[in-house]
Design a protein around this motif. Structure first.
Motif, PDB file in Angstrom:
ATOM      1  N   GLY A   8     -39.740   5.463   8.328  1.00  0.00           N
ATOM      2  CA  GLY A   8     -41.156   5.101   8.360  1.00  0.00           C
ATOM      3  C   GLY A   8     -42.035   5.983   7.495  1.00  0.00           C
ATOM      4  O   GLY A   8     -43.247   5.842   7.489  1.00  0.00           O
ATOM      5  N   HIS A  52     -38.380  -7.806   4.300  1.00  0.00           N
ATOM      6  CA  HIS A  52     -39.307  -7.004   5.108  1.00  0.00           C
ATOM      7  C   HIS A  52     -40.576  -6.676   4.318  1.00  0.00           C
ATOM      8  O   HIS A  52     -41.688  -6.879   4.795  1.00  0.00           O
ATOM      9  CB  HIS A  52     -38.629  -5.701   5.552  1.00  0.00           C
ATOM     10  CG  HIS A  52     -39.569  -4.711   6.179  1.00  0.00           C
ATOM     11  ND1 HIS A  52     -39.946  -4.769   7.501  1.00  0.00           N
ATOM     12  CD2 HIS A  52     -40.254  -3.664   5.644  1.00  0.00           C
ATOM     13  CE1 HIS A  52     -40.813  -3.793   7.749  1.00  0.00           C
ATOM     14  NE2 HIS A  52     -41.009  -3.104   6.635  1.00  0.00           N
ATOM     15  N   ILE A  99     -38.363   2.261  11.265  1.00  0.00           N
ATOM     16  CA  ILE A  99     -37.863   0.885  11.291  1.00  0.00           C
ATOM     17  C   ILE A  99     -36.336   0.968  11.372  1.00  0.00           C
ATOM     18  O   ILE A  99     -35.644   0.905  10.352  1.00  0.00           O
ATOM     19  CB  ILE A  99     -38.294   0.121  10.018  1.00  0.00           C
ATOM     20  CG1 ILE A  99     -39.806   0.315   9.754  1.00  0.00           C
ATOM     21  CG2 ILE A  99     -37.972  -1.377  10.127  1.00  0.00           C
ATOM     22  CD1 ILE A  99     -40.248  -0.047   8.350  1.00  0.00           C
ATOM     23  N   ASN A 117     -44.380   3.812  11.791  1.00  0.00           N
ATOM     24  CA  ASN A 117     -43.310   4.043  12.756  1.00  0.00           C
ATOM     25  C   ASN A 117     -41.952   3.785  12.113  1.00  0.00           C
ATOM     26  O   ASN A 117     -41.848   3.008  11.178  1.00  0.00           O
ATOM     27  CB  ASN A 117     -43.480   3.119  13.965  1.00  0.00           C
ATOM     28  CG  ASN A 117     -44.762   3.418  14.717  1.00  0.00           C
ATOM     29  OD1 ASN A 117     -45.190   4.565  14.801  1.00  0.00           O
ATOM     30  ND2 ASN A 117     -45.394   2.376  15.235  1.00  0.00           N
ATOM     31  N   SER A 162     -33.955  -0.973  12.241  1.00  0.00           N
ATOM     32  CA  SER A 162     -33.127  -2.075  11.760  1.00  0.00           C
ATOM     33  C   SER A 162     -32.872  -1.973  10.264  1.00  0.00           C
ATOM     34  O   SER A 162     -31.892  -2.518   9.748  1.00  0.00           O
ATOM     35  CB  SER A 162     -33.784  -3.413  12.093  1.00  0.00           C
ATOM     36  OG  SER A 162     -35.008  -3.523  11.392  1.00  0.00           O
TER      37      SER A 162
END
Lengths: 142, 106
Positions: free
Chosen positions: A59, B85, A52, A50, A54
């Protein structure tokens, strides 16, 4: 600043089994992401997840196989961005397997994170400043 | 003093402004120290700094009575977020693989 990711993990399975989970698309999908991986040097493939927002990522990760040493090492590039072929990071994922007495040590090295990958507009790097000079020259020539 | 409204490309198309950015990649400077690197007047340097600040390339921090120019940290922060991340991402994946492999064994 830290510019690479390094992880080591021990599994009680043999390298042959870990290798399968690194190189067979259905098995990779079970633990990383859906993909169209093929164990073929130079093969381009994608991982899909999916978006991202932020991190300004759509994705979809664009990869290319750079090195294969059966049962020992697998290297691919790993690029991502907001879409439209725009890349905000262009990195390398390197897997190394080492056979141990009672299993396998799997090492992951994810390198190549650079400031200029995501700070295009802040223009901090010399290379980029040079490029700007070139653009300026082209503009002036017009 | 009114500042021209420039886009990012125009802002860095100017060689003096590029040089200011380049100097700031090495360390932070107060405006006077920065001006010493240029032949032009201090107000002229000051104007370039304001243009860079307005465009978000640098920020000015007041330390005591001095005003220091620093490169905008956004770019650096973006990289940090990206690395952290993927750091977490890979750790989760490696752990997940262990779970999958061990389940199979049972």
């Amino acid at each position: 600043m830290k510019t690479e990711i390094n992880h080591k993990w021990f599994y009680s399975q043999a390298p042959e089994e870990i290798w399968m989970y690194l190189t067979e698309p259905e098995l990779i999908a079970q633990w990383i992401m859906p993909n169209d991986f093929k164990l073929l040097l130079g093969h381009h493939f994608t991982f899909r997840t999916n978006p991202i927002p932020s991190l300004n990522l759509d994705g979809i990760f664009h990869c290319k196989i750079l090195e294969i040493v059966p049962l020992k090492k697998l290297v691919y590039s790993w690029k991502g961005g907001p879409g439209n072929n725009e890349t905000i990071f262009d990195t390398i994922v390197e897997w190394t397997l080492e056979k141990k007495d009672n299993g396998t040590e799997l090492r992951l090295l994810h390198t190549g994170f650079k400031e200029e990958n995501v700070s295009i507009l802040t223009g901090m790097t010399e290379g980029w400043l040079k490029k700007m000079e070139k653009i300026e020259n082209l503009l002036n020539e017009k | 003093m009114s500042l021209p409204n420039l886009d990012a490309l125009q802002v860095i198309a100017d060689p003096s402004r590029r040089q200011i950015l380049q100097l700031l990649t090495q360390e932070t400077y107060n405006i006077n120290a920065l001006a010493e690197n240029f032949d032009m007047s201090r107000p002229a340097v000051s104007k370039h700094i304001k243009i860079l600040q307005q465009a978000g390339f640098i920020s000015i921090q007041e330390i005591g009575r001095e005003r220091h120019c620093v490169l905008n940290q956004k770019g650096f922060n973006d990289v940090k977020a990206l690395i952290s991340h993927f750091d977490q991402f890979w750790e989760n994946k490696l752990s997940k693989l262990e779970t999958i492999l061990n389940k199979k064994k049972d």
